[in-house]
Design a protein around this motif. Sequence first.
Motif, PDB file in Angstrom:
ATOM      1  N   THR A  50       2.897  12.068  -6.949  1.00  0.00           N
ATOM      2  CA  THR A  50       1.875  11.216  -6.467  1.00  0.00           C
ATOM      3  C   THR A  50       2.158  10.210  -5.886  1.00  0.00           C
ATOM      4  N   THR A  80      10.523   1.240  -6.500  1.00  0.00           N
ATOM      5  CA  THR A  80      10.601   0.078  -7.590  1.00  0.00           C
ATOM      6  C   THR A  80      11.741   0.027  -8.402  1.00  0.00           C
ATOM      7  N   VAL A 112       5.648   4.591  -5.946  1.00  0.00           N
ATOM      8  CA  VAL A 112       5.996   3.581  -6.003  1.00  0.00           C
ATOM      9  C   VAL A 112       6.905   3.118  -7.400  1.00  0.00           C
ATOM     10  N   LYS A 113       6.927   4.216  -8.179  1.00  0.00           N
ATOM     11  CA  LYS A 113       7.836   3.967  -9.232  1.00  0.00           C
ATOM     12  C   LYS A 113       9.369   4.254  -8.703  1.00  0.00           C
ATOM     13  N   GLN A 166       1.582   7.174  -6.998  1.00  0.00           N
ATOM     14  CA  GLN A 166       1.937   6.187  -8.117  1.00  0.00           C
ATOM     15  C   GLN A 166       3.448   6.610  -8.513  1.00  0.00           C
ATOM     16  N   ASP A 167       3.759   7.813  -8.368  1.00  0.00           N
ATOM     17  CA  ASP A 167       5.139   8.115  -8.475  1.00  0.00           C
ATOM     18  C   ASP A 167       6.398   7.551  -7.414  1.00  0.00           C
ATOM     19  N   ASN A 200       0.687  -1.182   0.080  1.00  0.00           N
ATOM     20  CA  ASN A 200       0.055  -0.034   0.037  1.00  0.00           C
ATOM     21  C   ASN A 200       0.725   1.100  -0.087  1.00  0.00           C
ATOM     22  N   GLY A 209       9.681   8.118 -11.635  1.00  0.00           N
ATOM     23  CA  GLY A 209       8.597   8.870 -11.061  1.00  0.00           C
ATOM     24  C   GLY A 209       8.788  10.321 -10.542  1.00  0.00           C
TER      25      GLY A 209
END
Length: 302
Positions: free
Chosen positions: A127, A136, A132-133, A129-130, A56, A197
């Motif tokens: 964001t 990752t 997570v990038k 999502q960024d 999450n 990201g």
Amino acid sequence: MAVRSVISTLNHDGTEVMGPGILMYHYPNNDIVNGSLLTVESNHFCVLKSRGAVLNVYETGQYPVETPQRALLGNFQQAFYGGQSPWQYEALFVSRAKSVAKAKGVALSRELAELVYDVDYYVHIDTPQDAVKLVTHMPYSGHVLTTEALNNYVGPVIEQAVNQLVQITPLEQVNEKIHEITELVRGHVQDFLSVYGIMLNDVKVLMRPRDERMRELISLRAFGLSELDAVRYYVALKMAEHGLLTAPNMAVGEPFNVGITAATLTAAAAPAGPGSLPGMPSADGGIAGVPGGHGHPPAASP
């Protein structure tokens, strides 16, 4: 009732771990268990991982860690870890604040003259999502990812972008194209950072000749001087710094004659008396060859 551990970016004395230059912070302890509280500050994201997988992403607030237990270790886990294996959960805090990174290097002009460039670029993660990038794709060492480490990846991209335009530009025209160079660097860096990201906010590029003498000569040329005049004025300035009286003559391109004045030049043109050289002091203190001087021979009697 057991006290739930609080997972945050604060030290025991209340100071913030994620100061300037820190893009990501990996919580170093292995005490994250079910029921632990994740505290996320207003300028952070928190990415929760379990055994390498992202579970999450949390924004500002405090959240309990609640995930299904996986009975992978069975009685072994119960006996040794009290029902919870260490390092099952990892918390990675990602900064949302704008950070500045710096890159520098050397480029070559069309004449193969060396130019030093300094690039300041401002980045942030926008964001979840960024975030997570970043977690990752961006490798890091230890428990932090710094802007200095980020620059190890961005530096070669900036070097390539700068040289792409500078190498076909004459030395004196490089600063005239600084806007084009900046936009070229911006495009290359943004394309590269988007994979991780990271959002690029701004780029500032400064370039100057590596040789200090070349920089000063170009500055003199900016006043409208020719190449020869610029060199002459440069030498005159260096002579003046060392207290040489001949500096003005170098600046105007005139010779410097030691000990010769207008009077002596006039005297040199007059005939010299016997035993004296023209323009030289005579025995009685006058100037030989100068009319009316003590060294001039007396007029002949009729």
